[in-house]
Structures are given as structure tokens and as C-alpha cells.
Design an enzyme around this catalytic site. Structure first.
Site, PDB file in Angstrom:
ATOM      1  CG  HIS A  29      -8.128   4.348   0.909  1.00  0.00           C
ATOM      2  ND1 HIS A  29      -8.314   4.196   2.260  1.00  0.00           N
ATOM      3  CD2 HIS A  29      -9.317   4.790   0.421  1.00  0.00           C
ATOM      4  CE1 HIS A  29      -9.561   4.517   2.581  1.00  0.00           C
ATOM      5  NE2 HIS A  29     -10.185   4.891   1.482  1.00  0.00           N
TER       6      HIS A  29
ATOM      7  CG  HIS B 190       0.691   6.344   4.734  1.00  0.00           C
ATOM      8  ND1 HIS B 190      -0.238   7.350   4.925  1.00  0.00           N
ATOM      9  CD2 HIS B 190       0.103   5.201   5.176  1.00  0.00           C
ATOM     10  CE1 HIS B 190      -1.327   6.831   5.488  1.00  0.00           C
ATOM     11  NE2 HIS B 190      -1.144   5.540   5.644  1.00  0.00           N
TER      12      HIS B 190
ATOM     13  CB  THR C 261      -9.623   1.989   7.093  1.00  0.00           C
ATOM     14  OG1 THR C 261      -9.165   2.693   5.953  1.00  0.00           O
ATOM     15  CG2 THR C 261     -10.992   1.411   6.826  1.00  0.00           C
TER      16      THR C 261
ATOM     17  CG  HIS D 247      -5.576  -1.417   9.115  1.00  0.00           C
ATOM     18  ND1 HIS D 247      -5.123  -0.758  10.225  1.00  0.00           N
ATOM     19  CD2 HIS D 247      -6.086  -0.473   8.304  1.00  0.00           C
ATOM     20  CE1 HIS D 247      -5.373   0.528  10.090  1.00  0.00           C
ATOM     21  NE2 HIS D 247      -5.950   0.739   8.928  1.00  0.00           N
TER      22      HIS D 247
ATOM     23  CD  GLU E 177      -7.126  -0.074   0.890  1.00  0.00           C
ATOM     24  OE1 GLU E 177      -7.245   0.985   1.533  1.00  0.00           O
ATOM     25  OE2 GLU E 177      -6.342  -0.957   1.213  1.00  0.00           O
TER      26      GLU E 177
ATOM     27  NE  ARG F 170      -9.352   8.742   4.187  1.00  0.00           N
ATOM     28  CZ  ARG F 170      -9.617   7.890   5.188  1.00  0.00           C
ATOM     29  NH1 ARG F 170      -8.858   6.828   5.395  1.00  0.00           N
ATOM     30  NH2 ARG F 170     -10.634   8.101   5.985  1.00  0.00           N
TER      31      ARG F 170
ATOM     32  CG  ASN G 166      -1.839   1.133   1.317  1.00  0.00           C
ATOM     33  OD1 ASN G 166      -1.439   2.261   1.053  1.00  0.00           O
ATOM     34  ND2 ASN G 166      -3.083   0.891   1.683  1.00  0.00           N
TER      35      ASN G 166
ATOM     36  CD  GLU H 182      -7.258  -6.102   2.808  1.00  0.00           C
ATOM     37  OE1 GLU H 182      -7.335  -6.065   1.568  1.00  0.00           O
ATOM     38  OE2 GLU H 182      -6.519  -5.352   3.477  1.00  0.00           O
TER      39      GLU H 182
ATOM     40  NE  ARG I 171      -7.461  11.562   5.415  1.00  0.00           N
ATOM     41  CZ  ARG I 171      -7.962  10.982   6.512  1.00  0.00           C
ATOM     42  NH1 ARG I 171      -7.207  10.165   7.227  1.00  0.00           N
ATOM     43  NH2 ARG I 171      -9.195  11.216   6.896  1.00  0.00           N
TER      44      ARG I 171
END
Ligand code: PXP
Length: 244
Positions: A43, A10, A101, A194, A70, A45, A7, A151, A49
Site C-alpha cells: 500500500h 509493515h 484502512t 484485513h 493498494e 499511502r 502484504n 476485496e 508512512r
């Protein structure tokens, strides 16, 4: 073999902190591929962000690894997913005020809405995944509405480990293990993710029904010190050792 989805959200968080073009999530995706990642997760969003629409365009146009997009179950995101037709779409709950999340999707409480929502995504050729807790009722509802994948949310397990609450952590691991078994028996492909780290990934990777882990924040954090490629290679080794 247990797949690793990296992922890259970030990487975009750091970029957006300064409004520069760097670090570039596409470059991170290419490094992840070279380091042995099997897929890239991003993801998009509602508040953009971290990952932006332009990031999704760039990943779809320039990356050879499959993209797991996502997103929340909103009309806007459905249009975007149908335009891109990514390999996989993972539906997650999303709250504007949350840092990440926080919980799983309530499939039971939104069964009819989610069934209608995922149907066109499936018809467009995307594998639809639902991000849920290990509650059997949620897993059974995911199977009923025709999701290909669930998931399982490992955030609570990881938090309990970090807080040293080992008895509760172990109970959570039992729940995840039983949930993976149930989902698999219902014909769902099982993924998990996660909060996973080098320390917490082993027991999750050892659950035999799990086919894919999606890991982000810790890998990007670790890459500050070791580089992204090395962080991913080490995570792969942790996963493979736990599987063996
Ligand atoms: N899987 C899902 C569905 C997520 O929402 C996230 C966080 O965006 C992850 C996996 C990765 O979590 P982390 O960044 O904590 O590794």
C-alpha cells in the site's frame, strides 16, 4: 486453489522506525515467494508512512510474483500506477489520521468518479479491485463500474472475534458469505482481507467464492517469533485445511 497475497507494508514500517535500509521489503517479498505466497501486496499511502516510491520501483523491477498495488483514488496515485502497470491495483479509502484502512470504499456515493478513475487503469492492463464492505449496494455498484475484483473487508469480523463478541462476529461472517456469493454471481472475482490471523482465517478461507486473501500485519508480527517463511507456511496450511 485459494491464493495468498502477502502484504509487506509493515516490514517497511519497522524499517522506517529507525531510518535504516533494513528490514528490506524486497527481501521479505522473496522470502514470501519461497514460502508459497502467490502475490505481494503493498500500500503506497499518500503520507508514505511505510512503503515508499523506491520500494514500488524495487518490487516491480526485481520481483517475479505479481504485485497488488493498494492505493487511494487520487490523481498522484493514478500517475504512479499507470507508470508501473502492476498486475493489480486495489483502490482503498484512505484517511491521514487512521492507523490502518478502517472501512470500505463508498462506491455507491462515488460511482461516476470511480468509473472514470479506474478506466485508464483497466486499459493499462491492471486488474482493478475495490476494497469494500459486504453491503449488497456497494457490491452491485462495483460491478456496474466495471471493476474486475472486489476485496471484502474482514476487519470487523476479526475485531469482533478478538473482542469475544461471537454472535456479532457470526452475523458478520454471514454478511461476508452472502456478499461473496452476490459478487461472484455478478461476475466479480472475490478477494478478502484485513486483520486475518491463524485463528480467524479458517471461516473466511472456507467461503467457496473467495479466490484470494491478502494478509499482512499478523504475518509480520508472527515473523518476529517464528521467521516470515514459517509464518506464511503456517497461514497457507490454515487456509488449505479450511478449504479442504
Ligand atoms: N487488504 C487491504 C485492502 C488492506 O488495506 C490491508 C491492510 O493494508 C490488508 C488487506 C491487509 O490487512 P492486515 O495487514 O490487517 O492483514
Amino acid at each position: 486453489m485459494l491464493r495468498l497475497g502477502v502484504n509487506i507494508d509493515h516490514v517497511a514500517t519497522i524499517r522506517n522506525a529507525r531510518g535504516t535500509p533494513w528490514p528490506d521489503p524486497l527481501r521479505a517479498a522473496r522470502i514470501a515467494q519461497d514460502a508459497g505466497a502467490d502475490g505481494i501486496t503493498a500500500h503506497l499511502r499518500e503520507d508514505r508512512r511505510h512503503i515508499s516510491d523506491a520500494d514500488i520501483d524495487a518490487l516491480m523491477a526485481n520481483m517475479t510474483l505479481p504485485l497488488n498495488l493498494e492505493m487511494a483514488a487520487t490523481a498522484e496515485m493514478q500517475v504512479i500506477a499507470l507508470r508501473h502497470r502492476p498486475h493489480a491495483v486495489c483502490i482503498v479509502p484512505e484517511k491521514r489520521e487512521e492507523r490502518t484502512t478502517e472501512g470500505g470504499l463508498d462506491v455507491v456515493g462515488n460511482e461516476a468518479m470511480l468509473a472514470d478513475y479506474i478506466a485508464p487503469l483497466r486499459e493499462a492492463g491492471s486488474r482493478v479491485s475495490l476494497f469494500i464492505g459486504h453491503d449488497p449496494a456497494q457490491i452491485e455498484a462495483a460491478a456496474r463500474i466495471g471493476a474486475a475484483v472486489v476485496e471484502l473487508h474482514t476487519g470487523a469480523y476479526c475485531d469482533l472475534d478478538t473482542e469475544g463478541r461471537h454472535a456479532e462476529r457470526d452475523a458478520e461472517l454471514v454478511g461476508l458469505t452472502q456478499g461473496a456469493g452476490l459478487a461472484d454471481s455478478l461476475g466479480l472475482e472475490v478477494h478478502a482481507g484485513h486483520g486475518l490471523t491463524f485463528d480467524t482465517v479458517g471461516p473466511i478461507a472456507a467461503i467457496p467464492q473467495i479466490k484470494e486473501l491478502n494478509i499482512g500485519h499478523f504475518l509480520i508480527a508472527e515473523s518476529v517469533f517464528t521467521g516470515l517463511g514459517e509464518a506464511i507456511r503456517k497461514m497457507r496450511r490454515c487456509m488449505d485445511e479450511a478449504r479442504a
